[in-house]
Design a protein around this motif. Sequence first.
Motif, PDB file in Angstrom:
ATOM      1  N   UNK A   6       0.846  -1.198   0.000  1.00  0.00           N
ATOM      2  CA  UNK A   6       0.000   0.000   0.000  1.00  0.00           C
ATOM      3  C   UNK A   6       0.878   1.243   0.000  1.00  0.00           C
ATOM      4  N   UNK A   7       1.907   1.229   0.820  1.00  0.00           N
ATOM      5  CA  UNK A   7       2.818   2.363   0.893  1.00  0.00           C
ATOM      6  C   UNK A   7       3.499   2.612  -0.457  1.00  0.00           C
ATOM      7  N   UNK A  12       3.958   5.772  -5.432  1.00  0.00           N
ATOM      8  CA  UNK A  12       4.042   5.825  -6.897  1.00  0.00           C
ATOM      9  C   UNK A  12       2.981   6.750  -7.481  1.00  0.00           C
ATOM     10  N   UNK A  13       1.810   6.837  -6.847  1.00  0.00           N
ATOM     11  CA  UNK A  13       0.729   7.668  -7.362  1.00  0.00           C
ATOM     12  C   UNK A  13       0.666   9.046  -6.702  1.00  0.00           C
ATOM     13  N   UNK A  14       1.633   9.348  -5.807  1.00  0.00           N
ATOM     14  CA  UNK A  14       1.669  10.662  -5.177  1.00  0.00           C
ATOM     15  C   UNK A  14       0.548  10.883  -4.166  1.00  0.00           C
ATOM     16  N   UNK A  15       0.073   9.809  -3.552  1.00  0.00           N
ATOM     17  CA  UNK A  15      -1.007   9.917  -2.572  1.00  0.00           C
ATOM     18  C   UNK A  15      -0.385   9.987  -1.180  1.00  0.00           C
ATOM     19  N   UNK A  16      -0.841  10.952  -0.400  1.00  0.00           N
ATOM     20  CA  UNK A  16      -0.346  11.103   0.966  1.00  0.00           C
ATOM     21  C   UNK A  16      -1.507  10.959   1.936  1.00  0.00           C
TER      22      UNK A  16
END
Length: 107
Positions: A6-7, A12-16
């Motif tokens: 998940x991390x 990779x998708x720039x989700x924080x």
Amino acid sequence: VGKKRVRRVMKANGIKADYRQPRRNRKQAQADYEASNLLKRRFTQSKPNHVWVTDTTELTYGSGNKVRLHVMLDLYGQAPIAYLISPTETTQSAVKLLSLAIEQRQQ
């Protein structure tokens, strides 16, 4: 699906993740009281009982036990007039020290 995957996908998708910031325990600054300099570094006096000064020292004994030693000095002879040992530094200790010094000088 594990945490690492998940991390990695989030990175990779720039989700924080949005998470709560930890609280910091901050103490407000206490106002300091500063008295005016009445002696102006004149520590030798010509008359007894003209100027008395006091000091408090923290003493440690045993395994972390602490007491306060309060001492009252007459600047004329630079000798202790009275002393008091107390567990804490309080206003009552200072007043008691002053009354002990007055008693000692009246004898």
